[in-house]
Write a protein that holds these residues in place. Structure first.
Motif, PDB file in Angstrom:
ATOM      1  N   LEU A   1       0.854  -1.185   0.000  1.00 45.47           N
ATOM      2  CA  LEU A   1       0.000   0.000   0.000  1.00 45.47           C
ATOM      3  C   LEU A   1       0.895   1.241   0.000  1.00 45.47           C
ATOM      4  O   LEU A   1       1.721   1.433   0.877  1.00 45.47           O
TER       5      LEU A   1
ATOM      6  N   CYS B   1     -11.038   4.471  -5.429  1.00 47.33           N
ATOM      7  CA  CYS B   1     -11.075   4.013  -4.031  1.00 47.33           C
ATOM      8  C   CYS B   1      -9.937   4.567  -3.189  1.00 47.33           C
ATOM      9  O   CYS B   1      -9.887   4.344  -1.979  1.00 47.33           O
TER      10      CYS B   1
ATOM     11  N   THR C   1      -3.872  -2.943  -1.350  1.00 44.93           N
ATOM     12  CA  THR C   1      -4.794  -3.686  -0.513  1.00 44.93           C
ATOM     13  C   THR C   1      -5.825  -2.772   0.140  1.00 44.93           C
ATOM     14  O   THR C   1      -5.486  -1.704   0.633  1.00 44.93           O
ATOM     15  N   HIS C   2      -7.078  -3.238   0.159  1.00 42.93           N
ATOM     16  CA  HIS C   2      -8.136  -2.546   0.891  1.00 42.93           C
ATOM     17  C   HIS C   2      -8.888  -3.557   1.741  1.00 42.93           C
ATOM     18  O   HIS C   2      -9.047  -4.714   1.347  1.00 42.93           O
TER      19      HIS C   2
ATOM     20  N   CYS D   1     -15.642   3.072  -1.479  1.00 44.36           N
ATOM     21  CA  CYS D   1     -15.871   1.821  -2.208  1.00 44.36           C
ATOM     22  C   CYS D   1     -16.402   0.685  -1.362  1.00 44.36           C
ATOM     23  O   CYS D   1     -16.950  -0.278  -1.898  1.00 44.36           O
ATOM     24  N   TYR D   2     -16.227   0.773  -0.027  1.00 48.06           N
ATOM     25  CA  TYR D   2     -16.634  -0.315   0.847  1.00 48.06           C
ATOM     26  C   TYR D   2     -17.197   0.242   2.148  1.00 48.06           C
ATOM     27  O   TYR D   2     -16.866   1.352   2.556  1.00 48.06           O
TER      28      TYR D   2
ATOM     29  N   ILE E   1     -10.211  -1.441  -8.520  1.00 52.51           N
ATOM     30  CA  ILE E   1     -10.397  -2.276  -7.337  1.00 52.51           C
ATOM     31  C   ILE E   1     -11.611  -3.175  -7.535  1.00 52.51           C
ATOM     32  O   ILE E   1     -12.670  -2.705  -7.959  1.00 52.51           O
TER      33      ILE E   1
ATOM     34  N   ASP F   1     -10.836   1.133   5.150  1.00 55.47           N
ATOM     35  CA  ASP F   1      -9.836   2.111   4.716  1.00 55.47           C
ATOM     36  C   ASP F   1     -10.217   2.818   3.419  1.00 55.47           C
ATOM     37  O   ASP F   1      -9.459   3.641   2.934  1.00 55.47           O
ATOM     38  N   SER F   2     -11.397   2.498   2.866  1.00 57.08           N
ATOM     39  CA  SER F   2     -11.828   3.184   1.650  1.00 57.08           C
ATOM     40  C   SER F   2     -13.354   3.255   1.643  1.00 57.08           C
ATOM     41  O   SER F   2     -14.031   2.435   1.021  1.00 57.08           O
TER      42      SER F   2
END
Length: 377
Positions: free
Chosen positions: A121, A375, A128-129, A345-346, A297, A341-342
């Protein structure tokens, strides 16, 4: 340990999980029987004492442990009608275990996966997320959860995971064990959802499944790695438990199934690790994705943000740990960090008391999202 340092350890663990090189070797033992599950998936029934896991240099004098020292019937739970099981039955003869055959195509895919994909990252390299929960209030002797998986559209140079894990870090050293679901076309060559197990040990190396030495397969019916043909929008479920044996120190992976005895799939021998002898400092569960080189992503969970509906997005339920005394506890009886962490997007939404198909949910959360091209890193 500060939140920043703990978060750094988590990201390092996940990056190591995604970036470790994988080495496949040809079977050197003649199988007693083979099961062809699909065009590119064959399991060979190998003598349990000649399986590739025992070829590790740290296991030259290792004696196979055939079952955990203690059975834990109290950890069994009623599971759901959609639980994914061995749809294609494998039944190796006594004294043998199912080992996924390493085809040439599989070897090439694994080399491409290790060499061309996945990055730490960083500000200029999307990587990575995560969306999940973890506790660094160990030592923990195990982690358990019941969780869903969905068929997703994941690119050949992307990965989407749902996993449970334990780990410990000291300086630049990391010991790590995880298991769950993954969609990884670059490695497995298809868009199916695969079960997996992964470890990283004291020599800085690790391995997926039984692809190289380390993991000891014990079950003759349920392999550590297996594809699942899920229909779009219809979840599969896993009830997995990673736990340290009280007498031997080995780390077992056990699977619970509806209306059937639990299956002790196998274990990672204690000789592989130097930071897990007295339990793991960290335990967690959640979703993980890895970007393509272009920065795109993939989706996580079932591709939907959690909106409060338990069936509308992916779910982890009955999240439990074993404390230092091997006592079963809900993870949220310890300090828990919630990791997203995003948020573009999530998402992650922790649930309150409730039921799922008439079963108690315990400590649970919904999570996931669509991914995309914005993201962040």
């Amino acid at each position: 340990m500060s939140i920043i340092l703990r978060m750094s350890l988590v990201m390092n663990l996940l990056s190591l999980l995604l970036s470790t090189a994988i080495v496949y070797s040809n079977q050197s033992t003649m199988p007693l029987r083979s099961f062809k599950m699909s065009e590119n998936v064959t399991y060979d029934c190998i003598d349990i004492h000649k399986q590739p896991g025992l070829n590790h240099p740290y296991l030259k004098t290792h004696k196979i442990q055939m079952k955990p020292s203690l059975s834990r019937p109290e950890l069994k739970m009623r599971t759901e009608k959609n639980e994914t099981s061995n749809q294609n039955k494998i039944g190796c003869p006594n004294g043998t275990v199912p080992i996924l055959r390493s085809t040439k195509e599989f070897i090439i895919n694994s080399q491409m996966f290790a060499e061309n994909n996945f990055h730490m990252l960083s500000a200029d390299s999307p990587g990575t997320h995560i969306a999940g929960v973890r506790s660094s209030s160990g030592p923990f002797r195990g982690v358990k959860a019941y969780f869903s998986a969905y068929k997703l559209n994941v690119g050949k140079d992307q990965v989407s995971y749902s996993q449970i894990y334990v780990g410990s870090g000291s300086g630049s050293q990391v010991n790590y064990i995880s298991a769950g679901w993954t969609i990884n076309p670059g490695l497995y060559g298809d868009q199916r959802v695969w079960t997996f197990g992964f470890w990283k040990g004291k020599d800085g190396k690790g391995c997926y499944n039984t692809a190289c030495s380390g993991f000891v397969q014990v079950s003759k019916v349920v392999p550590i790695v297996q594809p699942n043909d899920l229909k779009p929008g219809v979840p599969g479920f896993l009830d997995y438990f990673i736990h340290q044996d009280k007498n031997t120190g080995n780390w077992w992976i056990t699977r619970f199934s509806k209306g059937a005895p639990s299956v002790d799939i196998g274990y990672w021998p204690k000789e592989l690790f130097n930071l897990l002898d007295n339990g793991a400092n960290m335990a967690g569960v959640g979703g993980v994705v890895q970007a393509s080189r272009s920065g795109s992503i993939p989706p996580m969970g079932n591709g939907n943000f959690p909106n409060g509906g338990r069936l509308d997005s992916a779910i982890f339920t009955n999240i439990e740990v074993l404390n230092s005394n091997y006592e079963q506890r809900k993870m949220n009886s310890f300090h828990v960090d919630y990791l997203v962490d995003s948020e573009k997007c999530y998402g992650l939404k922790v649930g309150k008391k409730g039921f799922f198909y008439k079963n108690p949910l315990g400590f649970y959360f919904n999570y996931g999202g669509p991914g995309g091209n914005s993201c962040g890193v």
